[in-house]
Design an enzyme around this catalytic site. Structure first.
Site, mmCIF file in Angstrom:
data_model
loop_
_atom_site.group_PDB
_atom_site.id
_atom_site.type_symbol
_atom_site.label_atom_id
_atom_site.label_comp_id
_atom_site.label_asym_id
_atom_site.label_seq_id
_atom_site.Cartn_x
_atom_site.Cartn_y
_atom_site.Cartn_z
ATOM 1 N N ASP A 148 75.074 16.636 51.037
ATOM 2 C CA ASP A 148 74.119 17.111 50.049
ATOM 3 C C ASP A 148 73.881 18.608 50.269
ATOM 4 O O ASP A 148 73.537 19.024 51.388
ATOM 5 C CB ASP A 148 72.797 16.349 50.177
ATOM 6 C CG ASP A 148 71.816 16.683 49.071
ATOM 7 O OD1 ASP A 148 71.906 16.073 47.995
ATOM 8 O OD2 ASP A 148 70.967 17.577 49.285
ATOM 9 N N ASN B 187 69.427 26.926 41.313
ATOM 10 C CA ASN B 187 69.417 26.867 39.852
ATOM 11 C C ASN B 187 68.160 27.509 39.275
ATOM 12 O O ASN B 187 68.225 28.251 38.279
ATOM 13 C CB ASN B 187 69.499 25.408 39.388
ATOM 14 C CG ASN B 187 70.913 24.865 39.434
ATOM 15 O OD1 ASN B 187 71.884 25.609 39.356
ATOM 16 N ND2 ASN B 187 71.043 23.555 39.582
ATOM 17 N N HIS C 211 71.752 28.363 36.185
ATOM 18 C CA HIS C 211 72.745 27.299 36.353
ATOM 19 C C HIS C 211 74.168 27.847 36.525
ATOM 20 O O HIS C 211 74.997 27.201 37.165
ATOM 21 C CB HIS C 211 72.684 26.346 35.162
ATOM 22 C CG HIS C 211 71.471 25.470 35.169
ATOM 23 N ND1 HIS C 211 71.394 24.317 35.915
ATOM 24 C CD2 HIS C 211 70.259 25.605 34.559
ATOM 25 C CE1 HIS C 211 70.204 23.755 35.745
ATOM 26 N NE2 HIS C 211 69.493 24.524 34.914
ATOM 27 N N ASP D 50 76.621 26.609 39.375
ATOM 28 C CA ASP D 50 77.996 26.143 39.147
ATOM 29 C C ASP D 50 78.981 26.883 40.040
ATOM 30 O O ASP D 50 79.913 26.280 40.587
ATOM 31 C CB ASP D 50 78.383 26.361 37.674
ATOM 32 C CG ASP D 50 77.671 25.389 36.741
ATOM 33 O OD1 ASP D 50 77.051 24.431 37.235
ATOM 34 O OD2 ASP D 50 77.738 25.612 35.511
ATOM 35 N N GLU E 121 74.741 17.483 43.231
ATOM 36 C CA GLU E 121 75.099 18.389 44.331
ATOM 37 C C GLU E 121 75.520 17.603 45.561
ATOM 38 O O GLU E 121 75.427 18.094 46.685
ATOM 39 C CB GLU E 121 73.936 19.337 44.670
ATOM 40 C CG GLU E 121 72.703 18.693 45.247
ATOM 41 C CD GLU E 121 71.674 18.260 44.190
ATOM 42 O OE1 GLU E 121 70.518 18.042 44.592
ATOM 43 O OE2 GLU E 121 72.020 18.153 43.003
#
Length: 371
Positions: free
Chosen positions: A233, A241, A246, A250, A276
């Site tokens: 994780d 974010n 975002h 990404d 994630e």
């Protein structure tokens, strides 16, 4: 010998042959000492080849009659094709089995060794991709013979002696079929990729990586070897974010995925498990080896900042939970994932950026309750 490749556009075939012969003879009579006779290969590009429908092919021709083989070879060379010529069926079959073998073959029905119809049967039985288009050449023109050829797997039939223009027309038809088959195969592969790959990270998606895990668990059940999984994780990903957008998130996921992929053994697998979250399958690893592999990934992820775009450089970390077991029953797949998830929760609760290994208590808690 010295080889020359000459491309002459806008010339008739007669002019091309004259120029090729003139070039060879003038070199042969050169006053320079020890001049070898060259082989001159001519690729003729005429107006009939200018259309988009024309496609040069690598073509295998097989005929035990030297005269017929030479006529067949020259007819195809004149039209710009690459030709591989053999005089027996065994040699033809060996060539067609090569990975980069021709996708079109003109085979005489009667050949030493394997006959043309035998080669057709072998090719179809093999189910090779890319598709191989097969033209049978024969003096047999009876309806039953033609039907037998098609039943053996031939795509087309050409009676001997053949007309050069008819040969080229049938080759063009074969080239169209081969082109369509190639496009279909490419479309099928694209669909397979879409169905199994995560479009952002290009890793296996959740369903595909679970399939890999199930196969490794089944192998563990058969051979008694251990298999480990690591649930990963990305730490504080939501804040990336929220703070940077975002697009930056990404970029972090893409680069993190690339770093993990290049840090694993060739037979390990990593896939995107959630937003994630990532799942790593480590065949043949016990708990100790699984932790070592996860630590390698953890250090690789934070080794240097990630370019998140817009001049933003982010150093990221990850928390990881590792579980390993020798599989004994079908429910062990769920157990190993549940145990790894418990270890992951401890890693996150213990301050992040760490690896925790599943305990016996984690595995005991992972056993589905009986109802």
């Amino acid at each position: 010998f010295r080889d020359f490749a000459v491309v002459l556009a806008g010339c008739s075939r007669l002019t091309v042959r004259q120029r090729a012969l003139s070039s060879a003879l003038s070199t042969q009579h050169s006053p320079s000492p020890r001049v070898d006779t060259p082989r001159v290969s001519v690729l003729l590009c005429t107006d009939e080849h200018a259309g988009s429908a024309w496609r040069a092919m690598k073509i295998l021709v097989a005929d035990d009659d030297p005269v017929s083989l030479r006529v067949l070879q020259d007819s195809l060379l004149d039209r710009g094709h690459e030709v591989i010529a053999v005089s027996d069926g065994d040699a033809a079959w060996r060539i067609l089995q090569k990975k980069d073998g021709p996708q079109l073959a003109c085979l005489n029905w009667i050949l030493p060794g394997l006959e043309g119809v035998d080669i057709c049967r072998n090719v179809r039985k093999q189910g090779r991709e890319p598709y191989v288009y097969l033209i049978l050449l024969t003096g047999r023109d009876g309806k039953s013979d033609i039907v037998s050829g098609f039943q053996a797997g031939a795509d087309d039939h050409l009676s001997k002696p053949f007309d050069a223009s008819e040969l080229e027309a049938r080759v063009r038809a074969g080239a169209r079929i081969v082109g369509l088959q190639t496009k279909l195969a490419e479309a099928r592969e694209a669909l397979r990729t879409q169905a199994t790959r995560d479009p952002l990270t290009e890793l296996l998606n959740r369903g595909a990586v679970i399939d890999v895990l199930e196969k490794e668990l089944a192998r563990s059940r058969r051979n008694g070897n251990c298999v480990a999984v690591a649930l990963i994780d990305m730490d504080q990903f939501k804040s990336i974010n929220d703070t940077h957008g975002h697009a930056a998130g990404d970029a972090v996921l893409r680069e993190s995925a690339a770093r993990m992929r290049t840090s694993l053994r060739t037979y390990d697998t990593v896939g995107r498990y959630g937003d994630e979250e990532f799942l790593v399958v480590l065949p043949g690893c016990d708990s100790l080896a699984g932790v070592e592999g996860a630590e390698r990934l953890r250090m690789r992820l934070s080794a240097r900042p990630i370019d998140a775009g817009g001049g933003v450089k982010l150093t990221v970390t990850a928390s990881m939970g590792v579980a390993a077991m020798v599989v004994t029953d079908a429910e062990d797949g769920d157990r190993v994932l549940r145990a790894a998830d418990s270890a992951l929760n401890r890693a996150k609760g213990g301050g992040h950026n760490r690896v925790e290994v599943a305990t016996e208590a984690d595995f005991a808690d992972a056993v589905p309750s009986a109802e």
